[in-house]
Design an enzyme around this catalytic site. Structure first.
Site, short mmCIF file in Angstrom:
data_model
loop_
_atom_site.label_atom_id
_atom_site.label_comp_id
_atom_site.label_asym_id
_atom_site.label_seq_id
_atom_site.Cartn_x
_atom_site.Cartn_y
_atom_site.Cartn_z
N SER A 174 0.84 -1.18 0.00
CA SER A 174 0.00 0.00 0.00
C SER A 174 0.88 1.24 0.00
CB SER A 174 -0.89 -0.02 1.25
OG SER A 174 -1.36 1.27 1.52
N ILE B 178 0.31 3.59 2.89
CA ILE B 178 0.96 3.29 4.19
C ILE B 178 2.45 3.59 4.11
CG2 ILE B 178 1.53 1.42 5.80
CD1 ILE B 178 -1.14 0.13 5.15
N LYS C 69 31.33 0.24 1.74
CA LYS C 69 31.49 0.32 3.19
C LYS C 69 32.51 -0.71 3.66
CE LYS C 69 28.78 -0.61 7.37
NZ LYS C 69 27.45 -0.87 7.94
N LEU D 74 10.89 -6.27 9.50
CA LEU D 74 10.52 -5.66 10.77
C LEU D 74 9.37 -6.41 11.45
CD1 LEU D 74 10.85 -1.95 9.63
CD2 LEU D 74 12.44 -3.26 11.04
#
Ligand SMILES: Cc1cc2nc3c(=O)[nH]c(=O)nc-3n(C[C@H](O)[C@H](O)[C@H](O)COP(=O)(O)OP(=O)(O)OC[C@H]3O[C@@H](n4cnc5c(N)ncnc54)[C@H](O)[C@@H]3O)c2cc1C
Length: 503
Positions: free
Chosen positions: A40, A43, A79, A336
């Site tokens: 979405s 969101i 990095k 997450l």
């Protein structure tokens, strides 16, 4: 138990986790399984995961994506490690580099010799003995030299990337859609479960469309739409060990050439990241809300930018920890939604990648054998807990006493698994990696010594080397590293030559 093949995978969420999963499934599972991703735009995504660890290269290899294509498409930079400032004490600085440290002598790792040499006053800082930690502050970077002799530090230069998270998701989306992944825009309004088994049968969008599947991948971010809101899996909270629970983030204009490292500077109630990209710098202050207000955090962040801010700071809230199960019934949580341990060592994207690899290795049939599910959960829990310990280490080993936050960190109780590692190292510099935990000895040693944990003694076999030879050995090792760094190009020149955006 059904023996039929999984035919449909539904991925809920199109952040880094969702699109990494979609790309990998499309590549590995091919036409055997149809993959559909729902996201979405209203969101949105977290979109601040921009620093990585060297393992990401393996993921790129799996997809068949080379450095040039990847770095160009994500405004990326390279990095070599993370520079930690003000962590042990105010004014301290060390780098956790990704490569090896000196070289082994017989049985013993280099740091054993370094400990004795340091005690005798004949060793430089540990960072002088590794190509990563010596090159990074000098702004030098190159990939491993194919023509260097095998024992040369230039022959083995592992590296990670910094990248723009939005560009990465777009890049992966293009990759996945080209290989047949079907994307659906829309908000999931309802999750339908089998009335008896509780297995997820379908998700229903606000538009009314129903999307059914065999296997569901929850990549919906912190809200854990399937794994938590539907399945009520539960969460193990680490806040007592990893106390930061918010971050305020803002990009700023570039200031000079990008250094080839992430910077993590300890602040009054947490720490600030600096992630250099080709076109901007990503910044954020990760902090513990009981010790600092959002306004104060934002003001501190804005006062410590190297360039003009690009927009307003954005606050993100989280609870450090992990799900009680990562795979529950026919739902696997990635990203997450599976847990979050804060971004200090850039481990979240690694955990996504590792979850994908684990799922592919344990890929089920439609009967969802509990043995596979249990194995997945045991491996994932082990991985999370070992990374958790490594992160806690950074906080626990501080000597700072200039704020309530650091006093709490210094004096907190820690998991036994971590306490045992610290005690063993404090005694005589010994370290043993637990099974296949993510961070190897070289990482732990750099952080423990960098944070001021100097072993009381060293391995007795070190005394076989006479002191004059030890001095020569240390001097020689530092000189080799220094002359190798002389040969490396500046990081910016390397990017300009190989993978600059728009080149
Ligand atoms: C402050 C901070 C800094 C970080 N820094 C790093 C770092 O340097 N390195 C690193 O490796 N990781 C970092 N991370 C972690 C990293 O950002 C995440 O691991 C990564 O972005 C994956 O996020 P995600 O895809 O799981 O969730 P999200 O980015 O939140 O994506 C969730 C997706 O789910 C969709 N969604 C949610 N609800 C619905 C619904 N009802 N219907 C349809 N779609 C829905 C959203 O639209 C979105 O597409 C950081 C995280 C934070 C919070």
């Amino acid at each position: 138990m059904s023996d039929r093949h999984i035919q449909n995978i539904v991925i809920v969420g199109g952040g880094t986790a969702g699109w990494m999963a979609a790309a990998a499934f499309a590549k590995v599972l091919g036409s055997q399984v149809s993959v559909r991703l729902v996201e979405s735009e209203a969101i949105g995504t977290v979109g601040v995961g921009e620093a990585t660890v060297p393992h990401l290269k393996l993921f790129n290899d799996l997809l068949g994506v080379g450095d040039v294509e990847f770095v160009r498409n994500t405004s990326g930079t390279f990095k070599l490690g993370i520079q930690f400032n003000d962590w042990g004490r105010l004014g301290d600085s060390y780098i956790h580099g990704f490569g090896s440290l000196g070289h082994k002598v017989g049985l013993l790792p280099f740091h054993q010799y370094w400990i004795k040499a340091r005690q005798k006053g004949i060793a430089a800082d540990l960072g002088a003995y590794a190509i990563h930690t010596a090159a990074a502050p000098r702004g030098k970077f190159m990939t491993s030299a194919q023509d260097a002799p095998a024992h040369s530090p230039l022959a083995d230069i592992p590296y990670a990337y910094h990248f723009d998270a939005g560009s990465y998701a777009r890049f992966l989306r293009g990759y996945a859609e080209k290989r047949g992944v079907q994307r659906t825009e829309g908000r999931v309004a309802e999750v339908r479960q089998h009335p008896e088994s509780g297995f997820v049968e379908s998700v229903v969008l606000e538009s009314g469309e129903t999307i059914a599947g065999d296997l569901f991948i929850d990549c919906s971010g912190f809200r854990g739409l399937l794994i938590e809101q539907a399945l009520k899996t539960g969460y193990i909270d680490y806040t007592h060990w990893l106390p930061c629970d918010r971050a305020v983030a803002v990009g700023c204009e570039s200031a000079g050439d990008p250094p080839p490292f992430t910077r993590a500077t300890a602040r009054k109630a947490g720490w600030q990241w600096r992630i250099p990209l080709q076109h901007r710098i990503g910044n954020g202050y990760v902090y513990a809300s009981p010790h600092l207000s959002d306004d104060e955090a934002a003001a501190t962040l804005l006062a410590h930018l190297d360039g003009k801010p690009l927009g307003d700071p954005r606050v993100l809230r989280f609870v450090t920890g992990m799900r009680r199960k990562f795979w529950n019934k026919n739902v696997v949580a990635l990203g997450l939604s599976s847990g979050f341990m804060e971004p200090l060592e850039s481990t979240s994207i690694f955990l996504i990648q590792s979850g994908i690899a684990r799922l592919l290795n344990l890929f089920p049939r439609a009967g969802f054998s509990p043995v596979l599910v249990d194995e997945y959960n045991a491996q994932a829990q082990f991985e999370f807990e070992r990374i958790r310990d490594f992160l806690i280490l950074h906080y626990k080993l501080t000597e700072r006493d200039d704020s309530a936050f650091w006093n709490d960190c210094r004096t907190m109780s820690i998991p036994d698994t971590l306490r045992e590692k610290i005690e063993l190292f404090r005694d005589s510099g010994r370290f043993f990696r637990t099974a296949e935990e993510m961070f190897a000895e070289v990482s732990w040693v750099q952080v423990m010594i960098g944070q001021g944990l100097m072993p009381r003694s060293y391995h007795p076999l070190v005394d076989q080397l006479p002191e004059a030879d030890l001095r020569q050995f240390m001097d020689g090792a530092a000189k080799v590293i220094d002359s190798c760094v002389d040969l490396m190009p500046p990081h910016q020149a390397f990017i300009d030559r190989h993978c600059a955006v728009g080149a």
